[in-house]
Design a protein around this motif. Structure first.
Motif, PDB file in Angstrom:
ATOM      1  N   THR A  75      13.083 -28.199  59.423  1.00 38.55           N
ATOM      2  CA  THR A  75      14.120 -29.144  59.807  1.00 38.55           C
ATOM      3  C   THR A  75      14.727 -28.727  61.145  1.00 38.55           C
ATOM      4  OG1 THR A  75      15.904 -27.914  58.737  1.00 38.55           O
ATOM      5  CG2 THR A  75      14.653 -29.468  57.362  1.00 38.55           C
ATOM      6  N   LEU A  76      15.571 -29.586  61.688  1.00 40.24           N
ATOM      7  CA  LEU A  76      16.269 -29.235  62.916  1.00 40.24           C
ATOM      8  C   LEU A  76      17.165 -28.020  62.703  1.00 40.24           C
ATOM      9  CD1 LEU A  76      17.221 -32.756  64.316  1.00 40.24           C
ATOM     10  CD2 LEU A  76      15.638 -31.106  65.347  1.00 40.24           C
ATOM     11  N   ALA A  77      17.729 -27.904  61.497  1.00 37.65           N
ATOM     12  CA  ALA A  77      18.558 -26.733  61.198  1.00 37.65           C
ATOM     13  C   ALA A  77      17.713 -25.459  61.206  1.00 37.65           C
ATOM     14  CB  ALA A  77      19.245 -26.905  59.849  1.00 37.65           C
TER      15      ALA A  77
ATOM     16  N   ALA B  32       5.368 -20.422  76.067  1.00 38.09           N
ATOM     17  CA  ALA B  32       6.498 -21.236  75.612  1.00 38.09           C
ATOM     18  C   ALA B  32       6.109 -22.691  75.319  1.00 38.09           C
ATOM     19  CB  ALA B  32       7.635 -21.175  76.629  1.00 38.09           C
ATOM     20  N   PRO B  33       5.308 -23.374  76.185  1.00 36.84           N
ATOM     21  CA  PRO B  33       4.923 -24.758  75.845  1.00 36.84           C
ATOM     22  C   PRO B  33       4.136 -24.850  74.542  1.00 36.84           C
ATOM     23  CG  PRO B  33       4.519 -24.309  78.169  1.00 36.84           C
ATOM     24  CD  PRO B  33       4.831 -22.988  77.535  1.00 36.84           C
ATOM     25  N   LEU B  34       3.276 -23.868  74.292  1.00 34.93           N
ATOM     26  CA  LEU B  34       2.516 -23.870  73.035  1.00 34.93           C
ATOM     27  C   LEU B  34       3.444 -23.679  71.846  1.00 34.93           C
ATOM     28  CD1 LEU B  34      -0.595 -21.715  74.065  1.00 34.93           C
ATOM     29  CD2 LEU B  34      -0.476 -24.197  73.762  1.00 34.93           C
ATOM     30  N   ALA B  35       4.410 -22.759  71.999  1.00 33.63           N
ATOM     31  CA  ALA B  35       5.370 -22.526  70.913  1.00 33.63           C
ATOM     32  C   ALA B  35       6.189 -23.786  70.652  1.00 33.63           C
ATOM     33  CB  ALA B  35       6.285 -21.356  71.266  1.00 33.63           C
ATOM     34  N   ALA B  36       6.613 -24.449  71.719  1.00 32.56           N
ATOM     35  CA  ALA B  36       7.385 -25.679  71.554  1.00 32.56           C
ATOM     36  C   ALA B  36       6.566 -26.750  70.833  1.00 32.56           C
ATOM     37  CB  ALA B  36       7.845 -26.192  72.921  1.00 32.56           C
ATOM     38  N   GLY B  37       5.287 -26.867  71.196  1.00 33.20           N
ATOM     39  CA  GLY B  37       4.425 -27.833  70.535  1.00 33.20           C
ATOM     40  C   GLY B  37       4.208 -27.509  69.071  1.00 33.20           C
ATOM     41  N   TYR B  38       4.061 -26.220  68.782  1.00 32.37           N
ATOM     42  CA  TYR B  38       3.847 -25.787  67.396  1.00 32.37           C
ATOM     43  C   TYR B  38       5.036 -26.160  66.522  1.00 32.37           C
ATOM     44  CZ  TYR B  38       3.577 -22.554  63.438  1.00 32.37           C
ATOM     45  OH  TYR B  38       3.578 -22.010  62.182  1.00 32.37           O
ATOM     46  N   PHE B  39       6.246 -25.866  66.997  1.00 29.68           N
ATOM     47  CA  PHE B  39       7.424 -26.159  66.183  1.00 29.68           C
ATOM     48  C   PHE B  39       7.723 -27.654  66.149  1.00 29.68           C
ATOM     49  CE2 PHE B  39       8.195 -21.590  66.948  1.00 29.68           C
ATOM     50  CZ  PHE B  39       8.283 -21.200  65.629  1.00 29.68           C
ATOM     51  N   ALA B  40       7.383 -28.366  67.214  1.00 26.22           N
ATOM     52  CA  ALA B  40       7.531 -29.821  67.179  1.00 26.22           C
ATOM     53  C   ALA B  40       6.620 -30.426  66.111  1.00 26.22           C
ATOM     54  CB  ALA B  40       7.217 -30.413  68.549  1.00 26.22           C
ATOM     55  N   LEU B  41       5.416 -29.878  65.990  1.00 25.37           N
ATOM     56  CA  LEU B  41       4.484 -30.364  64.972  1.00 25.37           C
ATOM     57  C   LEU B  41       4.999 -30.061  63.568  1.00 25.37           C
ATOM     58  CD1 LEU B  41       1.724 -31.697  64.525  1.00 25.37           C
ATOM     59  CD2 LEU B  41       0.690 -29.417  64.588  1.00 25.37           C
ATOM     60  N   ARG B  42       5.592 -28.876  63.393  1.00 23.49           N
ATOM     61  CA  ARG B  42       6.162 -28.537  62.082  1.00 23.49           C
ATOM     62  C   ARG B  42       7.310 -29.481  61.738  1.00 23.49           C
ATOM     63  NH1 ARG B  42       4.693 -23.965  59.540  1.00 23.49           N
ATOM     64  NH2 ARG B  42       6.707 -23.778  58.477  1.00 23.49           N
ATOM     65  N   LEU B  43       8.106 -29.817  62.741  1.00 30.28           N
ATOM     66  CA  LEU B  43       9.185 -30.776  62.505  1.00 30.28           C
ATOM     67  C   LEU B  43       8.625 -32.140  62.121  1.00 30.28           C
ATOM     68  CD1 LEU B  43      11.636 -29.980  65.447  1.00 30.28           C
ATOM     69  CD2 LEU B  43      12.146 -29.759  63.011  1.00 30.28           C
TER      70      LEU B  43
ATOM     71  N   GLY C 250      17.044 -24.584  64.730  1.00 37.21           N
ATOM     72  CA  GLY C 250      18.238 -24.001  65.312  1.00 37.21           C
ATOM     73  C   GLY C 250      18.366 -22.519  64.987  1.00 37.21           C
ATOM     74  N   GLU C 251      18.028 -22.149  63.763  1.00 37.44           N
ATOM     75  CA  GLU C 251      18.068 -20.736  63.394  1.00 37.44           C
ATOM     76  C   GLU C 251      17.063 -19.937  64.217  1.00 37.44           C
ATOM     77  OE1 GLU C 251      17.661 -20.209  59.197  1.00 37.44           O
ATOM     78  OE2 GLU C 251      19.362 -21.513  58.727  1.00 37.44           O
ATOM     79  N   ARG C 252      15.872 -20.487  64.407  1.00 35.67           N
ATOM     80  CA  ARG C 252      14.860 -19.770  65.198  1.00 35.67           C
ATOM     81  C   ARG C 252      15.302 -19.638  66.662  1.00 35.67           C
ATOM     82  NH1 ARG C 252      10.429 -18.817  62.142  1.00 35.67           N
ATOM     83  NH2 ARG C 252       9.810 -20.332  60.538  1.00 35.67           N
ATOM     84  N   LEU C 253      16.132 -20.544  67.116  1.00 34.63           N
ATOM     85  CA  LEU C 253      16.656 -20.468  68.480  1.00 34.63           C
ATOM     86  C   LEU C 253      17.898 -19.584  68.568  1.00 34.63           C
ATOM     87  CD1 LEU C 253      16.221 -24.186  69.593  1.00 34.63           C
ATOM     88  CD2 LEU C 253      14.734 -22.234  70.119  1.00 34.63           C
ATOM     89  N   GLY C 254      18.270 -18.972  67.446  1.00 37.23           N
ATOM     90  CA  GLY C 254      19.396 -18.042  67.436  1.00 37.23           C
ATOM     91  C   GLY C 254      20.737 -18.689  67.224  1.00 37.23           C
ATOM     92  N   ARG C 255      20.752 -19.972  66.811  1.00 41.79           N
ATOM     93  CA  ARG C 255      22.006 -20.706  66.748  1.00 41.79           C
ATOM     94  C   ARG C 255      22.377 -21.108  65.327  1.00 41.79           C
ATOM     95  NH1 ARG C 255      23.477 -21.516  71.844  1.00 41.79           N
ATOM     96  NH2 ARG C 255      21.868 -21.386  73.446  1.00 41.79           N
ATOM     97  N   GLY C 256      21.946 -20.331  64.354  1.00 41.61           N
ATOM     98  CA  GLY C 256      22.329 -20.607  62.982  1.00 41.61           C
ATOM     99  C   GLY C 256      23.810 -20.380  62.773  1.00 41.61           C
ATOM    100  N   ALA C 257      24.353 -21.013  61.732  1.00 43.45           N
ATOM    101  CA  ALA C 257      25.784 -20.896  61.455  1.00 43.45           C
ATOM    102  C   ALA C 257      26.136 -19.466  61.100  1.00 43.45           C
ATOM    103  CB  ALA C 257      26.162 -21.831  60.310  1.00 43.45           C
TER     104      ALA C 257
END
Length: 424
Positions: A29-31, A12-23, A34-41
């Motif tokens: 984007t943050l949107a 999980a920490p590696l995944a968080a770092g990977y997506f933080a770098l992409r951001l 959000g979709e990857r976290l299952g919270r898309g509209a």
């Protein structure tokens, strides 16, 4: 499953770092996150069933467009949520503009992400294309009583061997599967050996064989044909890292015998455009770039087609097509699309993604197999208009009927799993 979930937790920490770098780099984007976290509209409350269809990326989803449109047409009370692992796949589906369909990035295979997605959309059915299997996704579908349909499923020897070493996890993977249709007989056999119950298996259906790309814009086609005579134009389609170098070697060799030869280079991933441009500059080639708004001209050697959604135009312009992903270990891409436009097909040795159609092509003399860049150049150098026409004609004959039968029955059974009585 415990080992898998523990590994995900540790990662999980590696995944968080990977997506933080992409951001940070602006690649997402943050949107998107959000979709990857299952919270898309959500598309809103649905009065009828919701069908969740997942495909890894562009190729899988393109192949399923006819299936998607058929399901929406036959079940007007349904809404569909289509997910992809890639931004390009999601954005392509959004570009279709289909009513009652929402496209998002797929939730990560963490239980909180999946729970958020499932709580938000409450799908009645999950359709998986090809072989993108995620253990938590399957386990949570089983726990919530969501049936799974695996359509046009395929599996490589390597993946099958990996799953054979994890029989407990395989049982979790297959638990929610209620309908299974393989892409080919070899994949069906491998899934049977892994323990998929035979009563859940229906006739194989190759979705990619049924894809019919739209005709290109006629005005643009006429304009570009002034620069690209069909018999003197070849397309390097869906190339990957490590493949463009070989394609450029082939181009240099082929032009010694055919100095009027022109190339359209269409990388599989347009995001690699800068990398490919550097290769073209290093080779000393004159080129124009589609994404920059450059129109082709007669003084250029190569047209870099680094956009999405324009493959019909490039196929229609090219009398010969090298199918990428086959000179590197990517398994090869579809032969059906170049065959649709009457383009002679050349390919490398790695064809595991489409083993059966390429075997049919080779048996009928409907394609040319090459081992590397120099061999590709030699093959191109020998092609003349009669040879191009003969290859294209034999390819059309070899691939005719490749989609197989049973699509109508497959749609009916799929909708029944979603709780829909098919409309007549």
């Amino acid at each position: 499953m415990f080992t898998y979930r523990l590994a995900l937790t540790l990662a999980a920490p590696l995944a968080a770092g990977y997506f933080a770098l992409r951001l940070a780099r602006g690649r997402e984007t943050l949107a998107d996150l959000g979709e990857r976290l299952g919270r898309g509209a959500s598309g809103g409350a649905a009065s009828g069933p919701v069908i969740w269809l997942h495909g890894a990326s562009n190729g899988e989803l393109t192949s399923a467009r006819d299936l998607i449109e058929t399901l929406l047409r036959e079940a007007p009370e349904c809404r569909m949520v289509v997910t992809s692992n890639s931004l390009t796949g999601r954005d392509m589906v959004r570009g279709w503009g289909l009513a009652r369909l929402e496209a998002r990035l797929a939730p990560l295979d963490y239980r909180p992400c999946l729970a958020a997605f499932l709580d938000n959309d409450r799908p009645s059915l999950l359709i998986l294309l090809e072989g993108d299997l995620w253990p938590n996704r399957m386990a949570m579908a089983a726990k919530r009583g969501i049936p799974v349909a695996m359509i046009s499923a395929r599996i490589s020897e390597r993946s099958a061997a990996k799953w054979h070493r994890r029989p407990g996890m395989v049982r979790h993977l297959f638990e929610p599967v209620r309908l299974f249709s393989a892409q080919d007989a070899a994949s069906e056999s491998k899934f049977r050996e892994l323990g998929l119950p035979p009563e859940r298996i229906v006739a194989p259906v190759t979705l990619k064989a049924s894809v019919r790309l739209p005709a290109p814009d006629p005005d643009l086609l006429t304009q570009y044909r002034e620069v690209f005579p069909r018999e003197d134009t070849w397309l390097a389609a869906s190339t990957h890292e490590g493949e463009e170098e070989q394609v450029l070697v082939a181009f240099e060799l082929a032009r010694r015998a055919r100095p009027s030869l022109r190339m359209i280079l269409a990388p599989r991933h347009p995001a690699r455009s800068a990398e490919v441009r550097a290769l073209l500059e290093g080779a000393g080639l004159r080129f124009r770039t589609r994404s920059a708004g450059d129109a082709p001209d007669k003084e250029s050697d190569v047209y870099l087609a680094d956009t999405l959604g324009e493959m019909p135009l490039w196929y229609a312009l090219s009398g010969q097509c090298f199918v990428g992903g086959s000179l590197v270990a990517k398994g090869g891409h579809t032969p059906y699309e170049p065959a649709q436009f009457g383009s002679a097909i050349l390919h490398g040795p790695d064809l595991r993604n489409f083993a059966e159609p390429y075997a049919a092509l080779d048996a009928a003399g409907g394609a040319l197999k090459v081992a590397d860049g120099p061999a590709l150049g030699e093959a191109l150098a020998r092609l003349d208009p009669p040879a191009l026409d003969a290859l294209a004609e034999r390819a059309t004959d070899a691939l005719a009927g490749g989609a197989g039968e049973g699509m109508d029955s497959l749609v009916e059974k799929t909708l029944r799993l979603a709780g829909v009585d098919r409309r007549n």
